[in-house]
Each structure stands twice: as structure tokens, then as C-alpha cells.
Design a protein around this motif. Sequence first.
Motif, PDB file in Angstrom:
ATOM      1  N   VAL A 190      37.668  41.849  34.358  1.00  0.00           N
ATOM      2  CA  VAL A 190      36.973  40.586  34.572  1.00  0.00           C
ATOM      3  C   VAL A 190      36.109  40.739  35.821  1.00  0.00           C
ATOM      4  O   VAL A 190      36.605  41.113  36.889  1.00  0.00           O
ATOM      5  N   VAL A 191      34.836  40.467  35.691  1.00  0.00           N
ATOM      6  CA  VAL A 191      33.872  40.612  36.789  1.00  0.00           C
ATOM      7  C   VAL A 191      33.395  39.229  37.199  1.00  0.00           C
ATOM      8  O   VAL A 191      33.088  38.394  36.349  1.00  0.00           O
ATOM      9  N   SER A 192      33.338  38.978  38.520  1.00  0.00           N
ATOM     10  CA  SER A 192      32.929  37.658  38.978  1.00  0.00           C
ATOM     11  C   SER A 192      32.145  37.740  40.281  1.00  0.00           C
ATOM     12  O   SER A 192      32.381  38.623  41.109  1.00  0.00           O
ATOM     13  N   ASP A 193      31.217  36.783  40.449  1.00  0.00           N
ATOM     14  CA  ASP A 193      30.488  36.690  41.699  1.00  0.00           C
ATOM     15  C   ASP A 193      31.235  35.851  42.730  1.00  0.00           C
ATOM     16  O   ASP A 193      30.810  35.741  43.880  1.00  0.00           O
ATOM     17  N   SER A 194      32.352  35.253  42.323  1.00  0.00           N
ATOM     18  CA  SER A 194      33.201  34.516  43.254  1.00  0.00           C
ATOM     19  C   SER A 194      34.156  35.490  43.926  1.00  0.00           C
ATOM     20  O   SER A 194      34.844  36.256  43.242  1.00  0.00           O
ATOM     21  N   LEU A 195      34.219  35.451  45.235  1.00  0.00           N
ATOM     22  CA  LEU A 195      35.128  36.330  45.975  1.00  0.00           C
ATOM     23  C   LEU A 195      36.461  35.653  46.258  1.00  0.00           C
ATOM     24  O   LEU A 195      37.253  36.133  47.068  1.00  0.00           O
ATOM     25  N   ASP A 196      36.704  34.545  45.579  1.00  0.00           N
ATOM     26  CA  ASP A 196      37.956  33.808  45.711  1.00  0.00           C
ATOM     27  C   ASP A 196      39.033  34.490  44.867  1.00  0.00           C
ATOM     28  O   ASP A 196      38.863  34.656  43.664  1.00  0.00           O
ATOM     29  N   HIS A 197      40.122  34.875  45.500  1.00  0.00           N
ATOM     30  CA  HIS A 197      41.224  35.528  44.785  1.00  0.00           C
ATOM     31  C   HIS A 197      42.460  34.634  44.743  1.00  0.00           C
ATOM     32  O   HIS A 197      43.588  35.117  44.785  1.00  0.00           O
TER      33      HIS A 197
ATOM     34  N   ILE B 103      34.555  44.309  29.117  1.00  0.00           N
ATOM     35  CA  ILE B 103      34.034  43.750  30.363  1.00  0.00           C
ATOM     36  C   ILE B 103      33.756  42.264  30.139  1.00  0.00           C
ATOM     37  O   ILE B 103      33.033  41.897  29.198  1.00  0.00           O
ATOM     38  N   ILE B 104      34.333  41.417  30.983  1.00  0.00           N
ATOM     39  CA  ILE B 104      34.180  39.970  30.855  1.00  0.00           C
ATOM     40  C   ILE B 104      33.589  39.416  32.144  1.00  0.00           C
ATOM     41  O   ILE B 104      34.124  39.658  33.227  1.00  0.00           O
ATOM     42  N   LEU B 105      32.494  38.681  32.036  1.00  0.00           N
ATOM     43  CA  LEU B 105      31.861  38.070  33.203  1.00  0.00           C
ATOM     44  C   LEU B 105      32.314  36.617  33.323  1.00  0.00           C
ATOM     45  O   LEU B 105      32.166  35.826  32.389  1.00  0.00           O
ATOM     46  N   VAL B 106      32.875  36.276  34.470  1.00  0.00           N
ATOM     47  CA  VAL B 106      33.284  34.898  34.764  1.00  0.00           C
ATOM     48  C   VAL B 106      32.558  34.478  36.040  1.00  0.00           C
ATOM     49  O   VAL B 106      32.788  35.048  37.111  1.00  0.00           O
ATOM     50  N   THR B 107      31.699  33.500  35.932  1.00  0.00           N
ATOM     51  CA  THR B 107      30.893  33.080  37.073  1.00  0.00           C
ATOM     52  C   THR B 107      31.682  32.166  38.012  1.00  0.00           C
ATOM     53  O   THR B 107      32.709  31.596  37.635  1.00  0.00           O
ATOM     54  N   ALA B 108      31.171  32.040  39.232  1.00  0.00           N
ATOM     55  CA  ALA B 108      31.788  31.137  40.208  1.00  0.00           C
ATOM     56  C   ALA B 108      31.760  29.700  39.704  1.00  0.00           C
ATOM     57  O   ALA B 108      32.691  28.922  39.959  1.00  0.00           O
TER      58      ALA B 108
END
Length: 323
Positions: free
Chosen positions: A142-149, A265-270
Amino acid sequence: MDIEACVKRECDKCGVDILNRLITEHMESMEWYQWRDGENGYLNKLCEISSSETVNTNLMEQLSFLSLHMYTSNKQHEAVKGLKDSLRCGEILIHEDFSENFHCKQATEIQSAYYATIGVTLFTVMIYYQKDGDLKHKCCVVVSDSLDHSKDAVFAFNKRVLDYAREIIGEVNHVHFVSDGAASQFKNRFTVENLRRFKADHGATADWSYFETSHGKGAVDGVGGTIKQQVLLSVYRGQSVVNSAKTFAETATKLTEKSKGLMKIILVTAAEIDENSKLCKERWAMALPAPGIRKAHYICIKDEEACLLEFTPMKVRSKVSEK
């Protein structure tokens, strides 16, 4: 090491007494190095000198903890392997973890670009299931532009991972989650609340197992390292320009086309994470404290109550939290 006395280092056949005598009878004082918090706020490796009795006492205390630690870790990995081999139709095992963030770089950069890199979150997942009597697996990143973990990211990521699992497997009746014990991500009261509502959310039941501290490494770590290396090589060869989570996902998808569907590959946006966060605002507010969860290795839901299991030598201690 399956005898309780051995795990507690009380067995007279394991050479514990020999180690004691080697230290106390042959040395009056010893010099060794110990990691301690320094005055500068950082961990420092410091030299210490003490009597052999003091050294022996400290060593025995640490070895006692280490033996139980290793015992628990070994038993957990044996249990996970057995669980994979005994998965039934409609059951899946998901091993997941956050990989170290990818920092976007270019083949040629101006000097100031070195100090201003864009981070990309990678959430790596291995999905195990049985098909025609054989253990199968799929890799998922899972790929994301949010750096929140935090809990919000984990909820949003798992939602998409479960959608993908249904695409490749079909009906899912039960999910076994396996992860490390990171408190901000997985081992917290919000995970307990999610498990309570899992049936309503996903039409399946679920449980969650936590590896012993520092022993949660597995195939997911290899997945994260491999995909980051492949994307970075593509950039350095001048074949790709990666400057965002979206372009990372696009590059990774192209590079994994030859994997014959083994990696997704899965893109999950902020924005998607924020939307899920808003939907879960009431849920997080209703999440009750879970006493003892820091020591728990397994969580399941029985009659809408959370059962927290803590592994001890040769037995399992159960704690049930209130609704």
C-alpha cells in the motif's frame, strides 16, 4: 527448551551453575560496556567496572529475561507456521507492517534537493491462504502520500487490503492478522474496537496476533526492501521520475507486471485516510481502555468482549476487557 525450569533458568542440567562459578570464582572484578541514557539525551555505550558478584547478578537477571523472550518468540513462529498450514477454506492470514518511508530521489539533482526530499509511506502485506490443498500467498504494497502511521492509516490500508483479498480469493470468513507490537499502529485499544466491529464492517470475524518485541520480521520486510530497491534503480537508470506517492505507485506497478500477479500495488491517498478518519471519529471515542494490552500477544473477540491472551512459560494467561 520446553521445560519451565529451563525457561526460567532454574534447571540444574543446563549449565547455569557453571556460568555462575566461571564469573564469581575466577574474577574479582570485570570491565564491560553497557548502553545507557547519556546526559546529551542520546543512548551511549559506556564502560563500567564492578565486582564479579555484581556482574553475575546483572547477567543472570538479563539472561532470565532473554530466555523467556526467546522461548516466546520461537513458540510464536512455530504457531504461525502451523496456522498457515491449517488454514481452512475462507480463512486468510495477513502479516503486515510499515516499511521505512521511501524518500524520492532523482538520477541528477541540484544540491538543495538533497535537503528537501518527499516521503512516501509503504505498508507491506503478505496474504496467505489455502487453495486445492496448497498454501498460496500474495504480496501487497500500500503506497500513500500521507506520512501518518497511526490508527487511521492502518484502518484505511486494511480496508483496501481486504477488498483485494476478496478479489483473489472470493469469500472471506475469518482473518488472522499478524504484526509486531507497535503501540501507535497495531497494539492499542483502537484495534480492539475494530475487531469488535469487524463482522459489521467486513462480514467476517478476525483475531490479531503480536510477535515478541524485535522478532516480527518476515517476508513483508523483504517485500518492502525489494520494491524500494527496484524503484530506486529505475530512477538512477533514468527510466523513471518518482516525485510523489502516485508516481511511485505507477513505477512500482510497471516493475511488478512480470510477477504474474504475485504483487499488488495499491495507492491510498491522504484524502482517503482523512475521509475514513472522519467516519471513525465516533468509533475511536467509544474505544474503551484495554488493561494489560502491552503484554498481550493475542486478541480475539468472544461474545462481544475482547479476550487478551498473554503467553507465559508452558501456559497462556487470559484477560478479558469489559464492553
